[in-house]
Scaffold this active site. Structure first.
Site, PDB file in Angstrom:
ATOM      1  N   SER A 139      24.034 -35.291 -46.637  1.00 56.43           N
ATOM      2  CA  SER A 139      25.167 -36.055 -47.324  1.00 56.43           C
ATOM      3  C   SER A 139      24.832 -36.076 -48.801  1.00 56.43           C
ATOM      4  O   SER A 139      23.797 -35.786 -49.326  1.00 56.43           O
ATOM      5  CB  SER A 139      25.118 -37.641 -46.810  1.00 56.43           C
ATOM      6  OG  SER A 139      25.869 -38.488 -47.895  1.00 56.43           O
ATOM      7  N   TYR A 152      20.188 -45.543 -45.809  1.00 52.94           N
ATOM      8  CA  TYR A 152      21.089 -44.349 -45.336  1.00 52.94           C
ATOM      9  C   TYR A 152      20.925 -42.986 -46.162  1.00 52.94           C
ATOM     10  O   TYR A 152      20.426 -41.882 -45.870  1.00 52.94           O
ATOM     11  CB  TYR A 152      22.419 -44.718 -45.420  1.00 52.94           C
ATOM     12  CG  TYR A 152      23.312 -43.233 -45.008  1.00 52.94           C
ATOM     13  CD1 TYR A 152      23.426 -43.038 -43.637  1.00 52.94           C
ATOM     14  CD2 TYR A 152      24.147 -42.847 -46.139  1.00 52.94           C
ATOM     15  CE1 TYR A 152      24.372 -41.934 -43.352  1.00 52.94           C
ATOM     16  CE2 TYR A 152      24.899 -41.771 -45.758  1.00 52.94           C
ATOM     17  CZ  TYR A 152      25.021 -41.383 -44.284  1.00 52.94           C
ATOM     18  OH  TYR A 152      25.956 -40.420 -44.158  1.00 52.94           O
TER      19      TYR A 152
END
Length: 263
Positions: A139, A152
């Site tokens: 990501s 995350y």
């Protein structure tokens, strides 16, 4: 990209389902992994009908020890599988001051542990064969952790570093390794109400994201950021980081800490 069998995790919807579709369009056979067997079965039926490939479903919860072990065994033992898309993951843990320990443990198990063990399960076979592909979905939050939640982005930073290390170790043996760094992508991981608060110019449709990622794989990119206009910007970032290496581990502390004048 040569025709082969890809195992795709998190394949029941979103990024994983689109990867399955695009890989099938290229003539690749598939093994689809996710928790929801009924959704996998429906996707498998459609892909076989539309693209004439073989699609097997392997229902498993990769956040659970039993499910992870089942998929690991398949990757180790099935010589037909020479491609892995490590896509399964979750987000949304909230502020660190309100952290749910059980939820974040599950996130770490899925986002880090499963990615690591599945890649490690297939890597020996691929290296011995001198061919194969490992695609890890990370990501852009791995590059800007302060802009998101705490855990995350850290899990995705792990996947980014892990991917680069895999590429260094496996590419000499002929194995292709790619890390894909999506930005905000229109999938179920984002609630529609939340997406409506984000400028439309920042949100990419999942089909376009996956198509760009596969184009990056075709181009031989190790790291693909689908939204980044100029790949030279990523190259410059990596070069600046690499320039630190000669001075990251030295026998003495830097002068600014004032230790050298002490007796």
């Amino acid at each position: 990209m040569s025709k082969t069998t890809f195992l795709v995790t998190g394949a029941s919807d979103g990024i994983g389902a689109v990867y399955a579709d695009r890989l099938a369009r290229r003539g690749n056979n598939l093994v689809l992994v996710a928790r929801r067997a009924e959704k996998l079965a429906a996707l498998a039926e459609r892909l076989q009908k539309d693209h004439g490939v073989t699609v097997e479903i392997l229902p498993a919860d990769l956040g659970a020890a039993e499910g992870l072990a089942k998929v690991e065994a398949r990757l180790r033992e099935d010589a037909a599988i020479t491609g892995l898309v490590n896509n399964a993951g979750i987000a949304g843990e909230g502020m660190i001051t309100e952290l749910d320990p059980a939820y974040v443990t599950g996130m770490i198990n899925l986002n880090i542990l499963a990615v690591t063990r599945l890649a490690a399960a297939v890597a020996p076979r691929l290296a011995a064969a001198g061919q194969g592909t490992i695609i890890n979905i990370t990501s852009v939050t791995a590059l800007m952790p302060a802009a998101f939640t705490a855990v995350y982005p850290a899990t995705k930073a792990f996947v980014l570093a892990f991917t680069e290390a895999l590429q260094a170790q496996l590419s000499p043996a002929g194995v292709r390794v790619q890390g894909v760094l999506p930005g905000i992508t229109r999938t179920a991981i984002w609630e529609e109400e939340k997406l409506e608060t984000i400028p439309a110019a920042m949100v990419m449709d999942v089909e376009e994201m996956v198509d760009a990622a596969l184009a990056g794989l075709d181009l031989g990119e190790v790291l693909t950021v689908p939204a980044l206009p100029e790949s030279a910007d990523l190259d410059a970032f990596l070069a600046t980081r690499d320039a630190l290496r000669p001075n990251l581990s030295l026998a003495h502390a830097a002068v600014r800490y004032g230790l050298h004048n002490k007796n």
